[in-house]
Design an enzyme around this catalytic site. Structure first.
Site, mmCIF file in Angstrom:
data_model
loop_
_atom_site.group_PDB
_atom_site.id
_atom_site.type_symbol
_atom_site.label_atom_id
_atom_site.label_comp_id
_atom_site.label_asym_id
_atom_site.label_seq_id
_atom_site.Cartn_x
_atom_site.Cartn_y
_atom_site.Cartn_z
ATOM 1 N N GLY A 55 13.109 86.038 123.016
ATOM 2 C CA GLY A 55 11.663 86.199 123.001
ATOM 3 C C GLY A 55 11.242 87.528 122.408
ATOM 4 C CB SER A 56 8.098 89.376 122.761
ATOM 5 O OG SER A 56 8.032 89.650 124.157
ATOM 6 N NE ARG A 116 3.767 93.764 127.367
ATOM 7 C CZ ARG A 116 2.465 93.538 127.535
ATOM 8 N NH1 ARG A 116 1.768 93.013 126.540
ATOM 9 N NH2 ARG A 116 1.874 93.841 128.665
ATOM 10 C CD GLU A 144 17.169 85.789 118.974
ATOM 11 O OE1 GLU A 144 16.082 85.921 118.366
ATOM 12 O OE2 GLU A 144 17.683 84.695 119.228
ATOM 13 C CB CYS A 187 14.514 84.794 115.872
ATOM 14 S SG CYS A 187 15.686 83.451 116.033
#
Length: 525
Positions: free
Chosen positions: A241-242, A244, A265, A302
């Protein structure tokens, strides 16, 4: 199979008691049927207790039995048929063909890990027999194998509702290693997750495994996910994901009294180095194929090529001209969620208004509320080097071209790059010397380096590395795709002078399961 709106705790289906979660059809911004409710702290505690209780027995299952379990999961997922495809398509906005391909990839990955488990190389068995007569010091009998870490928390991804979600690569590799798995569902596809989760739950039952081998939890915000990472019974985390989100989980895991690994990741802009002879001889063709990769799946990969680095000149002009035309023709595509769509629009608007950036082209506008309009921009190497924010990932079909005045500037840009999942070289034979000078830099920057292709598309195979230096991932030593992904959830244990009866089966003198071994420095198949 009827959706029930329930979480899965071991072999039980349980209604949540927290805030409601409802899937949204991103093509129309319309809510889909069925409500799920967030899991409670008590639900999480029960799932973790079951996982802990199952960990020892599951770790010690025979490799053949564990491999069969993975294959039964794949069979059960395929048995869901059109219901799974229809639901995943509705919840993600992705085309049916993409979802069917992702289902095939998910099941193929499970069967790949079944093959890995049966072969036994993942145990990394090493035997150094005793040498009691050795001078000046005798050697003890030393035997090593790898064992499962323990229960693993897996976080589903937004952009792959199957292949990086409930039964995706993190779950498949953790189960293959012998680790129970607790999945925290991504709220974008709760129905898809329930269907796949019930397939795994059925496989656990059919294979007579401890019920705590698998559980599925829902969360309306971040509380359950954070609590899952902080629970002392969780031994590792898999996340896609992100940046953050990944860093928040990593920081939580490191703050525990006993820190645990988080294999996250995260962000990557996957730079493409278009070298001089390549753009001179086929700049227009490269511009076309670049846009095809950039706009694939609304750019929600991604490995999307978000940066192109090239020398100023006619070749780059030809590349830009072709890319400009291709972007102008590119259709708007539905993005995964309203939130992702809003974030994309804001990021592209900020880039378009950046004083050091020039907009080259925008794609077709769509009629849907969450359609992605492709974008292509350019800047100079000097301006790129002066502003680190130009390296920020934009999740969607947007890319920035960096024009370098000379090879020295290209090297400087390469050295300034953050860690990446991929780096691509577009080159001809005359570019080989330049590519050779770049290679040591690029090896330090990325987990996968490719030539004369595009980074979108990650083959599921033994040699694949889907990882890279920070911030692409939190651990550059690992991969989330390919058979080496199993290593993330294992640790080595050495056994010294143990009686044969106390040794694990893989280390016993007669090697009853015929595992490959390194014996006294010699490999024995």
């Amino acid at each position: 199979m009827r959706l029930t709106g329930e979480m899965l705790i071991g072999q039980k289906r349980v209604k949540g008691s927290g805030p409601a979660i409802q899937a949204i059809d991103p093509k129309h911004n319309q809510p889909l049927d069925t409500l799920w409710h967030a899991s409670s702290a008590e639900d999480l505690d029960r799932a973790c207790a079951l996982a802990q209780a199952a960990a020892d027995d599951f770790r010690d299952t025979a490799p053949a039995d564990r491999a069969t379990f993975l294959e039964v999961i794949a069979d059960e997922i395929e048995g869901l048929g059109n219901q799974l495809v229809t639901r995943a398509t509705a919840e993600s906005g992705l085309p049916e063909a993409r979802i069917r391909g992702e289902c095939d990839r998910t099941c193929g990955q499970l069967r790949m890990f079944a093959r890995v488990v049966r072969k036994g190389e993942w145990l990394d068995v090493r035997v150094d027999p005793a040498l009691p007569e050795r001078e000046p010091m005798p050697r003890a009998d030393l035997r090593q194998r790898k064992i499962a870490l323990g229960p693993v928390a897996v976080f589903g991804a937004s952009n792959f509702p199957l292949a990086f979600s409930v039964a995706g690569g993190d779950t498949a590799s953790a189960l293959a290693a012998g680790c129970p798995v607790i999945v925290k569902v991504h709220n974008a596809h709760p129905g898809t997750s329930e269907l796949v989760g019930r397939a795994i739950q059925t496989a656990v039952d059919h294979c007579n495994l401890p019920e705590g081998v698998f559980s599925l939890l829902y969360d309306s915000d971040t509380a359950i996910g954070h609590a899952l990472v902080m629970d002392p019974r969780i031994a590792a985390v898999g996340f896609t994901g992100s940046r953050r989100g990944g860093l928040a989980l990593w920081q939580a895991a490191q703050s525990r009294p006993v820190p645990i690994p988080v294999y996250a990741e995260m962000s990557s802009i996957n730079p493409v180095f278009a070298l001089p002879s390549a753009v001179e001889t086929r700049g227009a063709d490269l511009g076309e194929t670049f846009v095809a990769s950039l706009s694939m799946g609304a750019g929600q990969f991604c490995t999307n090529p978000g940066l192109v680095i090239a020398l100023e000149g006619p070749g780059l002009d030809a590349f830009i001209g072709a890319a400009q035309a291709a972007i102008g023709r590119s259709d708007a595509q539905t993005m995964l969620t309203p939130g992702i769509s809003d974030a994309y629009r804001q990021s592209v608007s900020a880039l378009a208004n950046h004083e050091r950036v020039t907009e080259i082209a925008r794609g077709q506008t769509g009629i849907g509320p969450n359609d992605c309009q492709s974008g292509l921009f350019t800047t100079t190497a000097g301006d790129f080097l002066a502003d680190e924010t130009l390296q920020n990932e934009i999740f969607g079909a947007s890319s920035l071209i960096v024009a370098c005045a000379d090879i020295d500037e290209m090297h400087r840009v390469a050295r300034r790059l953050e860690g990446q999942l991929t780096v691509t070289l577009q080159l001809e034979d005359r570019d080989i010397p330049l590519a050779q000078s770049l290679m040591p830099i690029l090896e330090d920057k990325a987990g996968r380096i490719l030539a004369n292709g595009w980074p979108t598309g990650v083959e599921v195979c033994d040699a694949m590395v889907h990882g890279g230096p920070f911030p692409a991932t939190t651990d550059a030593r690992t991969t989330s795709v390919g058979t080496a992904a199993i290593v993330r959830f294992l640790r080595p244990v050495c056994y010294q002078n143990l009686p044969n009866e106390l040794l694990p089966r893989a280390l016993r003198h007669d090697n009853p399961e015929a595992h490959p071994r390194l014996v006294d420095g010699q490999y024995q198949a």
